[in-house]
Design an enzyme around this catalytic site. Structure first.
Site, PDB file in Angstrom:
ATOM      1  N   LYS A   1       0.831  -1.101   0.098  1.00 53.89           N
ATOM      2  CA  LYS A   1       0.424  -0.251  -0.041  1.00 53.89           C
ATOM      3  C   LYS A   1       0.825   1.302  -0.050  1.00 53.89           C
ATOM      4  CE  LYS A   1      -3.520  -2.150   2.196  1.00 53.89           C
ATOM      5  NZ  LYS A   1      -5.394  -1.513   3.448  1.00 53.89           N
TER       6      LYS A   1
ATOM      7  N   TYR B   1     -12.179  -1.353  -3.717  1.00 53.06           N
ATOM      8  CA  TYR B   1     -12.625  -2.116  -2.298  1.00 53.06           C
ATOM      9  C   TYR B   1     -14.602  -1.438  -2.133  1.00 53.06           C
ATOM     10  CZ  TYR B   1      -8.113  -2.116   0.024  1.00 53.06           C
ATOM     11  OH  TYR B   1      -7.055  -3.126   0.047  1.00 53.06           O
TER      12      TYR B   1
ATOM     13  N   PHE C   1     -15.095   3.647   6.777  1.00 59.59           N
ATOM     14  CA  PHE C   1     -13.976   3.955   6.693  1.00 59.59           C
ATOM     15  C   PHE C   1     -13.604   3.927   5.080  1.00 59.59           C
ATOM     16  CE2 PHE C   1     -14.113  -0.492   7.526  1.00 59.59           C
ATOM     17  CZ  PHE C   1     -14.121  -1.466   6.760  1.00 59.59           C
TER      18      PHE C   1
ATOM     19  N   ARG D   1      -2.594 -14.236   5.307  1.00 59.52           N
ATOM     20  CA  ARG D   1      -2.684 -13.698   6.258  1.00 59.52           C
ATOM     21  C   ARG D   1      -2.184 -14.182   7.438  1.00 59.52           C
ATOM     22  NH1 ARG D   1      -7.585 -10.671   4.780  1.00 59.52           N
ATOM     23  NH2 ARG D   1      -8.230 -10.834   6.409  1.00 59.52           N
TER      24      ARG D   1
ATOM     25  N   THR E   1      -5.714  -6.780  10.817  1.00 60.86           N
ATOM     26  CA  THR E   1      -5.654  -5.387   9.833  1.00 60.86           C
ATOM     27  C   THR E   1      -5.448  -4.430  10.442  1.00 60.86           C
ATOM     28  OG1 THR E   1      -7.506  -6.401   9.374  1.00 60.86           O
ATOM     29  CG2 THR E   1      -7.519  -4.277   8.952  1.00 60.86           C
TER      30      THR E   1
ATOM     31  N   ARG F   1       2.726  -6.349   8.475  1.00 67.08           N
ATOM     32  CA  ARG F   1       2.083  -5.098   9.242  1.00 67.08           C
ATOM     33  C   ARG F   1       2.709  -4.850  10.676  1.00 67.08           C
ATOM     34  NH1 ARG F   1      -4.009  -7.248   7.387  1.00 67.08           N
ATOM     35  NH2 ARG F   1      -4.203  -5.170   5.397  1.00 67.08           N
TER      36      ARG F   1
ATOM     37  N   ASN G   1      -2.428   0.586   6.559  1.00 69.00           N
ATOM     38  CA  ASN G   1      -1.691  -0.665   7.710  1.00 69.00           C
ATOM     39  C   ASN G   1      -0.482  -1.987   5.909  1.00 69.00           C
ATOM     40  OD1 ASN G   1      -3.418  -1.567   5.804  1.00 69.00           O
ATOM     41  ND2 ASN G   1      -4.335  -2.736   6.688  1.00 69.00           N
TER      42      ASN G   1
ATOM     43  N   HIS H   1      -2.183  -5.503   1.200  1.00 71.02           N
ATOM     44  CA  HIS H   1      -3.724  -6.295   0.997  1.00 71.02           C
ATOM     45  C   HIS H   1      -3.338  -7.479   1.392  1.00 71.02           C
ATOM     46  CE1 HIS H   1      -7.130  -7.122  -0.150  1.00 71.02           C
ATOM     47  NE2 HIS H   1      -6.645  -7.721  -1.249  1.00 71.02           N
TER      48      HIS H   1
ATOM     49  N   GLU I   1      -9.462  -9.855  -7.679  1.00 68.57           N
ATOM     50  CA  GLU I   1      -8.558  -8.786  -6.916  1.00 68.57           C
ATOM     51  C   GLU I   1      -7.846  -9.155  -8.422  1.00 68.57           C
ATOM     52  OE1 GLU I   1     -10.144  -8.512  -3.034  1.00 68.57           O
ATOM     53  OE2 GLU I   1      -7.893  -9.426  -3.480  1.00 68.57           O
TER      54      GLU I   1
HETATM   55  P1  ATP Z   1      -7.140  -5.617   3.272  1.00 71.03           P
HETATM   56  O1  ATP Z   1      -8.296  -6.482   2.281  1.00 71.03           O
HETATM   57  O2  ATP Z   1      -6.385  -4.448   2.792  1.00 71.03           O
HETATM   58  O3  ATP Z   1      -5.873  -6.624   3.787  1.00 71.03           O
HETATM   59  P2  ATP Z   1      -8.048  -6.707   5.599  1.00 71.03           P
HETATM   60  O4  ATP Z   1      -8.596  -7.711   4.640  1.00 71.03           O
HETATM   61  O5  ATP Z   1      -6.894  -7.110   7.059  1.00 71.03           O
HETATM   62  O6  ATP Z   1      -7.522  -5.380   4.664  1.00 71.03           O
HETATM   63  P3  ATP Z   1     -10.375  -5.505   5.289  1.00 71.03           P
HETATM   64  O7  ATP Z   1     -11.818  -5.663   6.980  1.00 71.03           O
HETATM   65  O8  ATP Z   1     -10.795  -6.308   4.773  1.00 71.03           O
HETATM   66  O9  ATP Z   1      -9.577  -5.470   6.537  1.00 71.03           O
HETATM   67  O10 ATP Z   1     -10.768  -3.258   5.693  1.00 71.03           O
HETATM   68  C1  ATP Z   1     -10.002  -3.091   4.194  1.00 71.03           C
HETATM   69  C2  ATP Z   1      -8.978  -2.251   4.954  1.00 71.03           C
HETATM   70  O11 ATP Z   1      -9.901  -0.968   5.334  1.00 71.03           O
HETATM   71  C3  ATP Z   1      -8.481  -2.430   5.692  1.00 71.03           C
HETATM   72  O12 ATP Z   1      -6.973  -3.058   4.991  1.00 71.03           O
HETATM   73  C4  ATP Z   1      -7.630  -1.444   6.544  1.00 71.03           C
HETATM   74  O13 ATP Z   1      -6.640  -0.385   5.737  1.00 71.03           O
HETATM   75  C5  ATP Z   1      -8.639  -0.496   6.347  1.00 71.03           C
HETATM   76  N1  ATP Z   1     -10.078  -0.649   7.309  1.00 71.03           N
HETATM   77  C6  ATP Z   1     -10.575  -1.847   8.060  1.00 71.03           C
HETATM   78  N2  ATP Z   1     -11.191  -1.619   9.021  1.00 71.03           N
HETATM   79  C7  ATP Z   1     -11.003  -0.613   9.434  1.00 71.03           C
HETATM   80  C8  ATP Z   1     -11.444   0.702  10.134  1.00 71.03           C
HETATM   81  N3  ATP Z   1     -11.968   0.183  11.926  1.00 71.03           N
HETATM   82  N4  ATP Z   1     -11.075   2.101  10.368  1.00 71.03           N
HETATM   83  C9  ATP Z   1      -9.986   2.424   9.337  1.00 71.03           C
HETATM   84  N5  ATP Z   1      -9.111   1.547   8.048  1.00 71.03           N
HETATM   85  C10 ATP Z   1     -10.476   0.413   8.370  1.00 71.03           C
HETATM   86 MG    MG Z   2     -10.361  -7.449   3.258  1.00 72.20          MG
END
Ligand code: ATP
Ligand code: MG
Length: 140
Positions: free
Chosen positions: A11, A51, A59, A87, A93, A104, A114, A117, A128
């Site tokens: 990212k 997304y 968010f 993962r 996350t 992370r 973070n 992805h 994706e």
């Molecule tokens: P990613 O999809 O980026 O790999 P993830 O699967 O761990 O991350 P998701 O729930 O898919 O988490 O959320 C996508 C992205 O949205 C997260 O990586 C993070 O950057 C952001 N995000 C998720 N939850 C929050 C939150 N509570 N506040 C701010 N940003 C958030």
């Molecule tokens: Mg995700």
């Protein structure tokens, strides 16, 4: 049944902070083979599409803005049990909750910035990967 590919992005925060090399090393050391890779960037429209699954979340707007704020590295990775193992390699996350030694934990500063992805299912890994790469851009 678990398949053997996942999709990742390094990212904008991790690219800006100079972590591309270290993260790719961790990915290789974790046993993942790189099938396709590009240095590119998302804009508001393409980040929003990528997304879209989160569009009702509070968010979403900040996520789209952040993901289009700078360059990223997109890649398709191969390993047995790729989605789940990747993962595990990247950690939770929220980097404050990510296990020690995970990508992370080492390179992310906050839940929104973070570092990486990782796809959350085989189906999304396929979607994706196809979002970023044509069949001509893959090694196999
Ligand atoms: P990613 O999809 O980026 O790999 P993830 O699967 O761990 O991350 P998701 O729930 O898919 O988490 O959320 C996508 C992205 O949205 C997260 O990586 C993070 O950057 C952001 N995000 C998720 N939850 C929050 C939150 N509570 N506040 C701010 N940003 C958030
Ligand atoms: Mg995700």
């Amino acid at each position: 049944m678990a398949t053997n590919r996942t999709f990742t992005m390094i990212k904008p925060d991790a690219v800006k902070n100079g972590h591309i090399g270290n993260i790719l090393k961790d990915i290789n050391d974790g046993g993942f083979k790189i099938i396709a890779m590009k240095y590119t960037h998302l804009n508001a429209e393409t980040a929003g599409q990528f997304y879209a699954v989160h569009k009702e979340r509070p968010f979403y707007k900040d996520l789209v803005e952040f993901m289009s704020s700078g360059a990223i590295v997109a890649a398709i990775l191969e390993k047995d049990n790729a989605v789940a193992d990747f993962r595990t390699l990247i950690g939770a996350t929220n980097p404050a909750e990510a296990a020690e030694g995970t990508i992370r934990a080492k390179y992310a500063k906050s839940i929104d910035a973070n570092a990486v992805h990782g796809s959350d299912s085989d189906e999304n890994a396929e979607i994706e990967g196809n979002f970023f790469f044509s069949s001509l851009e893959r090694f196999a």
